[in-house]
Design a protein around this motif. Structure first.
Motif, PDB file in Angstrom:
ATOM      1  N   TRP A   1       0.684   2.045  -1.002  1.00  0.00           N
ATOM      2  CA  TRP A   1       0.599   0.582  -1.145  1.00  0.00           C
ATOM      3  C   TRP A   1      -0.830   0.118  -0.878  1.00  0.00           C
ATOM      4  N   TYR A   2      -1.396   0.614   0.207  1.00  0.00           N
ATOM      5  CA  TYR A   2      -2.766   0.234   0.581  1.00  0.00           C
ATOM      6  C   TYR A   2      -3.772   0.652  -0.485  1.00  0.00           C
TER       7      TYR A   2
ATOM      8  N   PHE B   1       4.437  -7.366   1.204  1.00  0.00           N
ATOM      9  CA  PHE B   1       4.465  -6.261   2.165  1.00  0.00           C
ATOM     10  C   PHE B   1       5.941  -5.954   2.405  1.00  0.00           C
TER      11      PHE B   1
ATOM     12  N   PHE C   1      -3.034  -5.172   8.343  1.00  0.00           N
ATOM     13  CA  PHE C   1      -2.524  -3.892   7.871  1.00  0.00           C
ATOM     14  C   PHE C   1      -3.161  -2.751   8.667  1.00  0.00           C
TER      15      PHE C   1
ATOM     16  N   THR D   1       1.207   0.177   7.371  1.00  0.00           N
ATOM     17  CA  THR D   1       1.293   0.122   5.924  1.00  0.00           C
ATOM     18  C   THR D   1       1.536   1.491   5.291  1.00  0.00           C
TER      19      THR D   1
END
Length: 326
Positions: free
Chosen positions: A12-13, A27, A47, A8
């Protein structure tokens, strides 16, 4: 049953982990030319953060499995369409920020006027773990996108049993049993392969019908909408066989009972449309014709949902007849 561990993007995470109310996610992959066949709908996608050898070590859980979700579908979409459908579930607070993050993974930056097609791995029931887990023991540091696993293989069963249980939030899952295409996986309805999240429903229906209204043939994307045959508020589900792509005005007529589709997939137009409004020539021209159907029979509007709409919504009789008291 399969699982996939995807590497990931850190931004984003962090963005989605700070927003636990968002339980669907895109995703994304920077190019729409790639495909994703590692999973079938209803299988888990986890992830994993980057290995520290690829980034400076800091206050960040590098090389850890930090959450996951249930795979729904892979859909190539224009970046603008992905933002319209998923919004912050793309892991960004604006379309411009999303474009910037995708651009850094492409061979050349995205031009200001460009609207590239990106790959969208659509997930539902996403969850981020309070305590990250170790990666699978054979996950090499140089893996850039991710790796698929057969969870029933003896060397992985114990590891993924724990991850699936953490993802579902209660109890242990028996990942040694074969994955079944029809019906819930492991008997858990959250893993039902035909179920979609609300956002993914829109994306899947849009692509399944090729961006074309099933009744009028319109291909103007801003006015196309994924219509439920049986609304979720009345017992329907976010499923492809409970959906059909319609132009926005046609969608309204369908929802209000002026249009219906019979079990032979022919368009029915209520006489009430002309009686009440004196208009409707365009849709009357299509009356009795077969609406656009999907190649895969299992994905077409189900007879159960079509019959429900005919019986409960469609205004079959003229107003003067229908409204006479018994």
């Amino acid at each position: 049953m399969k699982a996939y561990v995807g590497v990931t993007d850190g931004d984003w995470y962090r963005f989605l982990a700070a927003r636990p109310a968002i339980t669907e996610a895109n995703f994304w992959r920077p190019s729409g030319s790639t495909s994703f066949r590692a999973l079938r709908p209803g299988e888990p996608f986890f992830f994993k953060t980057h290995h520290p050898s690829r980034h400076p070590v800091g206050d960040f859980p590098y090389d850890r499995v930090i959450g996951g979700g249930i795979f729904e579908s892979f859909e190539p979409l224009p970046l603008s369409e992905a933002w319209k459908i998923f919004g912050e579930a793309n892991g960004a607070d604006s379309r411009e920020q999303m474009k910037e993050r995708i651009s850094k993974y492409r061979q050349r930056p995205i031009a200001a006027s460009e609207d590239p097609v990106i790959g969208c791995v659509l997930l539902r029931d996403t969850r981020f773990f309070d305590t990250p887990a170790d990666p699978p023991p054979d996950f090499a540091p140089n893996i850039v996108q991710g790796k698929g696993y057969d969870m029933s293989a003896g060397s992985y069963t114990g590891y993924f049993t724990d991850l699936v249980a953490r993802l579902l939030g209660d109890g242990a899952a028996d990942v040694s049993q074969p994955w079944r295409r029809e019906g819930p996986v492991f008997g858990d309805p959250r893993l039902a392969p035909r179920r979609l999240g609300q956002r993914a429903f829109r994306a899947v229906v849009l692509n399944a019908y090729g961006g074309r209204c099933a009744i009028t043939g319109s291909t103007i994307r801003p006015v196309l909408q994924a219509a439920h045959i049986r609304p979720v508020t009345r017992g329907g589900e976010h499923r492809l066989d409970n959906g059909i792509l319609l132009r926005s005005d046609v969608h309204t007529l369908f929802d209000q009972g002026y249009l219906a589709i019979d079990t032979d997939h022919r368009l029915l137009v209520s006489p009430r449309l002309r009686e009440e409004f004196g208009v409707g020539d365009e849709v009357y021209r299509h009356a009795g014709s077969t609406v656009t159907m999907l190649t895969n029979a299992a994905d077409r509007p189900s007879q159960e949902f079509l019959e429900w709409h005919l019986n409960e919504v469609f205004l079959a009789a003229p107003k003067s007849t229908r409204d006479v008291p018994n």
